[in-house]
Design a protein around this motif. Sequence first.
Motif, PDB file in Angstrom:
ATOM      1  N   ALA A   1     109.138  45.269  95.545  1.00  0.00           N
ATOM      2  CA  ALA A   1     108.678  44.465  96.685  1.00  0.00           C
ATOM      3  C   ALA A   1     108.629  45.314  97.954  1.00  0.00           C
ATOM      4  CB  ALA A   1     109.593  43.245  96.874  1.00  0.00           C
ATOM      5  N   ILE A   2     109.618  46.182  98.133  1.00  0.00           N
ATOM      6  CA  ILE A   2     109.606  47.085  99.292  1.00  0.00           C
ATOM      7  C   ILE A   2     108.425  48.047  99.178  1.00  0.00           C
ATOM      8  CG2 ILE A   2     110.865  48.919 100.488  1.00  0.00           C
ATOM      9  CD1 ILE A   2     113.471  47.472  99.569  1.00  0.00           C
ATOM     10  N   LEU A   3     108.162  48.549  97.971  1.00  0.00           N
ATOM     11  CA  LEU A   3     107.011  49.428  97.758  1.00  0.00           C
ATOM     12  C   LEU A   3     105.712  48.708  98.110  1.00  0.00           C
ATOM     13  CD1 LEU A   3     105.663  52.024  96.717  1.00  0.00           C
ATOM     14  CD2 LEU A   3     105.790  51.041  94.406  1.00  0.00           C
ATOM     15  N   PHE A   4     105.572  47.465  97.673  1.00  0.00           N
ATOM     16  CA  PHE A   4     104.365  46.697  97.994  1.00  0.00           C
ATOM     17  C   PHE A   4     104.224  46.523  99.502  1.00  0.00           C
ATOM     18  CE2 PHE A   4     104.750  44.271  93.695  1.00  0.00           C
ATOM     19  CZ  PHE A   4     104.307  45.391  93.005  1.00  0.00           C
ATOM     20  N   SER A   5     105.330  46.274 100.172  1.00  0.00           N
ATOM     21  CA  SER A   5     105.299  46.110 101.635  1.00  0.00           C
ATOM     22  C   SER A   5     104.851  47.393 102.321  1.00  0.00           C
ATOM     23  CB  SER A   5     106.687  45.726 102.154  1.00  0.00           C
ATOM     24  OG  SER A   5     107.113  44.522 101.588  1.00  0.00           O
TER      25      SER A   5
ATOM     26  N   ASN B   1     100.733  50.824 104.881  1.00  0.00           N
ATOM     27  CA  ASN B   1      99.932  52.037 104.794  1.00  0.00           C
ATOM     28  C   ASN B   1      98.439  51.693 104.826  1.00  0.00           C
ATOM     29  OD1 ASN B   1      99.419  54.881 104.372  1.00  0.00           O
ATOM     30  ND2 ASN B   1      98.937  54.363 102.254  1.00  0.00           N
ATOM     31  N   THR B   2      98.052  50.664 104.099  1.00  0.00           N
ATOM     32  CA  THR B   2      96.653  50.234 104.089  1.00  0.00           C
ATOM     33  C   THR B   2      96.240  49.746 105.470  1.00  0.00           C
ATOM     34  OG1 THR B   2      96.781  49.668 101.752  1.00  0.00           O
ATOM     35  CG2 THR B   2      94.999  48.646 103.016  1.00  0.00           C
TER      36      THR B   2
ATOM     37  N   CYS C   1     107.811  58.144  99.218  1.00  0.00           N
ATOM     38  CA  CYS C   1     109.272  58.009  99.201  1.00  0.00           C
ATOM     39  C   CYS C   1     109.705  56.820  98.351  1.00  0.00           C
ATOM     40  CB  CYS C   1     109.821  57.866 100.621  1.00  0.00           C
ATOM     41  SG  CYS C   1     109.738  59.381 101.581  1.00  0.00           S
ATOM     42  N   LEU C   2     109.009  55.708  98.473  1.00  0.00           N
ATOM     43  CA  LEU C   2     109.366  54.524  97.678  1.00  0.00           C
ATOM     44  C   LEU C   2     109.022  54.716  96.217  1.00  0.00           C
ATOM     45  CD1 LEU C   2     110.668  51.783  98.376  1.00  0.00           C
ATOM     46  CD2 LEU C   2     109.974  53.059 100.351  1.00  0.00           C
ATOM     47  N   LEU C   3     107.938  55.429  95.928  1.00  0.00           N
ATOM     48  CA  LEU C   3     107.610  55.724  94.529  1.00  0.00           C
ATOM     49  C   LEU C   3     108.720  56.572  93.899  1.00  0.00           C
ATOM     50  CD1 LEU C   3     103.798  56.497  94.814  1.00  0.00           C
ATOM     51  CD2 LEU C   3     104.845  54.555  93.609  1.00  0.00           C
ATOM     52  N   VAL C   4     109.206  57.557  94.634  1.00  0.00           N
ATOM     53  CA  VAL C   4     110.301  58.402  94.135  1.00  0.00           C
ATOM     54  C   VAL C   4     111.560  57.563  93.936  1.00  0.00           C
ATOM     55  CG1 VAL C   4     111.855  60.313  94.732  1.00  0.00           C
ATOM     56  CG2 VAL C   4     109.387  60.562  95.065  1.00  0.00           C
ATOM     57  N   ALA C   5     111.884  56.711  94.899  1.00  0.00           N
ATOM     58  CA  ALA C   5     113.068  55.856  94.778  1.00  0.00           C
ATOM     59  C   ALA C   5     112.965  54.951  93.552  1.00  0.00           C
ATOM     60  CB  ALA C   5     113.249  55.020  96.047  1.00  0.00           C
ATOM     61  N   ASN C   6     111.795  54.372  93.334  1.00  0.00           N
ATOM     62  CA  ASN C   6     111.599  53.520  92.159  1.00  0.00           C
ATOM     63  C   ASN C   6     111.744  54.327  90.873  1.00  0.00           C
ATOM     64  OD1 ASN C   6     110.699  50.556  92.621  1.00  0.00           O
ATOM     65  ND2 ASN C   6     109.725  51.700  94.256  1.00  0.00           N
TER      66      ASN C   6
END
Length: 136
Positions: free
Chosen positions: A76-80, A85-86, A116-121
């Motif tokens: 959900a944080i990644l989606f946010s 970004n968009t 950063c969020l992709l790496v965290a996930n």
Amino acid sequence: MTRNDENQEPARETFEKKTGVAHLFAAGQYSMQGFRRLVQESAFRHELLALGAGLVLFAIIGASLVEFLGFVVLMAILFSIEALNTAIEELVDRISPEISTVGRNAKDLGSFAVFCLLVANGLYVTYVVIFRAFID
């Protein structure tokens, strides 16, 4: 003194701020419009697929409810962040269609936030899979 059309300000739509329950419904409508816009981005569609694949993977390895919750919250944080970004990209393209250092930097910073969020996930999923496969 008369003013020609090119010197006049464009007509503005009357905006009525909603309050109470109407505001709640309006906010929900705006959020759905944002979601529909975000679905047009291939990166977001890939992230939705990753959410589905991650949920299936977690079910297969027998992840706990807390582990599922952690994954869903990170997604959900990644989606946010992807939505922000968009939004940055759209604003930069609208305000500064020519290539500029400031515009490029704004887009690059938004992209870095998503990275950063992709790496965290990825780290979280790797941790849960390794924990379930070798420790549990």
